[in-house]
Design a protein around this motif. Structure first.
Motif, mmCIF file in Angstrom:
data_model
loop_
_atom_site.group_PDB
_atom_site.id
_atom_site.type_symbol
_atom_site.label_atom_id
_atom_site.label_comp_id
_atom_site.label_asym_id
_atom_site.label_seq_id
_atom_site.Cartn_x
_atom_site.Cartn_y
_atom_site.Cartn_z
ATOM 1 N N LEU A 1 0.837 -1.197 0.000
ATOM 2 C CA LEU A 1 0.000 0.000 0.000
ATOM 3 C C LEU A 1 0.870 1.245 0.000
ATOM 4 N N SER A 2 0.745 2.027 -1.058
ATOM 5 C CA SER A 2 1.471 3.295 -1.163
ATOM 6 C C SER A 2 2.976 3.072 -1.117
ATOM 7 N N THR A 3 3.433 1.973 -1.721
ATOM 8 C CA THR A 3 4.865 1.622 -1.684
ATOM 9 C C THR A 3 5.359 1.145 -3.052
ATOM 10 N N PRO A 4 5.280 1.992 -4.086
ATOM 11 C CA PRO A 4 5.733 1.535 -5.401
ATOM 12 C C PRO A 4 7.213 1.172 -5.441
ATOM 13 N N SER A 5 8.013 1.826 -4.626
ATOM 14 C CA SER A 5 9.450 1.515 -4.670
ATOM 15 C C SER A 5 9.728 0.080 -4.231
ATOM 16 N N ILE A 6 8.940 -0.433 -3.290
ATOM 17 C CA ILE A 6 9.121 -1.836 -2.890
ATOM 18 C C ILE A 6 8.686 -2.749 -4.034
ATOM 19 N N PHE A 7 7.518 -2.489 -4.605
ATOM 20 C CA PHE A 7 7.004 -3.336 -5.681
ATOM 21 C C PHE A 7 8.032 -3.487 -6.799
ATOM 22 N N TYR A 8 8.600 -2.378 -7.239
ATOM 23 C CA TYR A 8 9.523 -2.425 -8.379
ATOM 24 C C TYR A 8 10.926 -2.886 -8.003
ATOM 25 N N ALA A 9 11.221 -2.980 -6.718
ATOM 26 C CA ALA A 9 12.509 -3.521 -6.287
ATOM 27 C C ALA A 9 12.458 -5.033 -6.088
ATOM 28 N N LEU A 10 11.255 -5.615 -6.048
ATOM 29 C CA LEU A 10 11.124 -7.061 -5.862
ATOM 30 C C LEU A 10 11.683 -7.811 -7.062
ATOM 31 N N SER A 11 12.147 -9.011 -6.812
ATOM 32 C CA SER A 11 12.562 -9.875 -7.914
ATOM 33 C C SER A 11 11.329 -10.194 -8.759
ATOM 34 N N ASP A 12 11.536 -10.618 -9.988
ATOM 35 C CA ASP A 12 10.401 -10.977 -10.847
ATOM 36 C C ASP A 12 9.540 -12.051 -10.195
ATOM 37 N N GLU A 13 10.179 -13.017 -9.557
ATOM 38 C CA GLU A 13 9.447 -14.102 -8.903
ATOM 39 C C GLU A 13 8.593 -13.564 -7.749
ATOM 40 N N ASP A 14 9.173 -12.745 -6.899
ATOM 41 C CA ASP A 14 8.420 -12.212 -5.755
ATOM 42 C C ASP A 14 7.341 -11.226 -6.196
ATOM 43 N N ARG A 15 7.566 -10.532 -7.312
ATOM 44 C CA ARG A 15 6.552 -9.595 -7.799
ATOM 45 C C ARG A 15 5.279 -10.336 -8.220
ATOM 46 N N GLN A 16 5.394 -11.601 -8.573
ATOM 47 C CA GLN A 16 4.231 -12.381 -8.991
ATOM 48 C C GLN A 16 3.280 -12.690 -7.839
ATOM 49 N N LYS A 17 3.727 -12.507 -6.614
ATOM 50 C CA LYS A 17 2.833 -12.732 -5.474
ATOM 51 C C LYS A 17 2.447 -11.421 -4.780
ATOM 52 N N TRP B 1 0.862 -7.336 -4.958
ATOM 53 C CA TRP B 1 -0.062 -6.407 -5.595
ATOM 54 C C TRP B 1 0.256 -5.017 -5.089
ATOM 55 N N LEU B 2 0.277 -4.048 -5.997
ATOM 56 C CA LEU B 2 0.549 -2.660 -5.645
ATOM 57 C C LEU B 2 -0.764 -1.894 -5.560
ATOM 58 N N PHE B 3 -1.098 -1.423 -4.375
ATOM 59 C CA PHE B 3 -2.264 -0.581 -4.133
ATOM 60 C C PHE B 3 -1.745 0.850 -4.058
ATOM 61 N N GLU B 4 -2.097 1.672 -5.048
ATOM 62 C CA GLU B 4 -1.429 2.961 -5.189
ATOM 63 C C GLU B 4 -2.368 3.993 -5.810
ATOM 64 N N PHE B 5 -2.236 5.244 -5.364
ATOM 65 C CA PHE B 5 -3.015 6.359 -5.884
ATOM 66 C C PHE B 5 -2.418 6.896 -7.187
ATOM 67 N N ASP B 6 -1.120 6.905 -7.299
ATOM 68 C CA ASP B 6 -0.395 7.461 -8.441
ATOM 69 C C ASP B 6 -0.506 6.503 -9.632
ATOM 70 N N ARG B 7 -1.297 6.890 -10.608
ATOM 71 C CA ARG B 7 -1.590 6.010 -11.738
ATOM 72 C C ARG B 7 -0.418 5.817 -12.706
ATOM 73 N N ARG B 8 0.687 6.521 -12.502
ATOM 74 C CA ARG B 8 1.816 6.290 -13.418
ATOM 75 C C ARG B 8 2.363 4.877 -13.264
ATOM 76 N N TRP B 9 2.042 4.204 -12.149
ATOM 77 C CA TRP B 9 2.522 2.832 -11.927
ATOM 78 C C TRP B 9 1.558 1.791 -12.504
ATOM 79 N N GLU B 10 0.458 2.239 -13.076
ATOM 80 C CA GLU B 10 -0.560 1.331 -13.599
ATOM 81 C C GLU B 10 -0.199 0.762 -14.974
#
Length: 129
Positions: A40-56, A58-67
C-alpha cells in the motif's frame, strides 16, 4: 534501486526508501510464508522485488503512473472504501500487508486500519513503514 524509479512525487507525499531499507523490505516480502503480499502506497518496494516475488505482490497505489503495463496494480485512495476498487478475490487474501501512509495522523491511520482489515488474511502480518 530507488534511482531507477524516477522522481519522487512530493505532492503525493511520495518518497523512496534507501537501497539498504529496500533490500530488507524485499527480503521480508520474499519470505515463503508471505504467499500474497499487498503493498500500500509503496511503489518503490514493488519495483525492487525480484520478478518471482513480484508475482505474489499487488501494488495498491493512488499514483496512476505505476498502472501502465502492471497487471498487479489496484488504484487505491485511502479516503475511499478499498472494497470499491479491489477485486473481490483479493479481499482477505494477503499474508503480508506493507503500508507507508502518506500522513501520520489519527484520521489517516484510522482509514488505513480499515484497509488492513479488508485485505489481511486470517493470521496475516502487517508492517508500517
Amino acid at each position: 534501486m530507488a534511482g531507477e524509479l524516477g522522481a519522487e512525487e512530493h505532492a503525493l507525499r511520495q518518497y523512496w526508501y534507501s537501497d539498504a531499507t529496500l533490500k530488507l523490505l524485499c527480503e521480508l516480502c520474499g519470505r515463503e510464508d508471505a504467499r500474497r503480499v499487498a503493498l500500500l502506497s509503496t511503489p518503490s518496494i514493488f519495483y525492487a522485488l525480484s520478478d518471482e516475488d513480484r508475482q505474489k505482490a499487488w501494488l495498491f497505489e493512488f499514483d496512476r503512473r505505476w498502472e501502465e503495463g502492471n497487471d498487479r496494480f489496484v488504484f487505491f485512495d485511502f479516503n475511499e472504501p478499498v472494497e470499491r476498487s479491489t477485486p473481490s478475490q483479493l479481499l482477505g487474501a494477503f499474508d503480508l500487508v506493507v503500508a507507508d501512509p502518506p500522513h501520520i495522523n489519527v484520521a489517516t491511520l484510522e482509514k488505513y486500519v480499515k484497509v488492513f482489515g479488508a485485505l489481511q488474511a486470517p493470521g496475516g502480518e502487517l508492517l508500517l513503514t
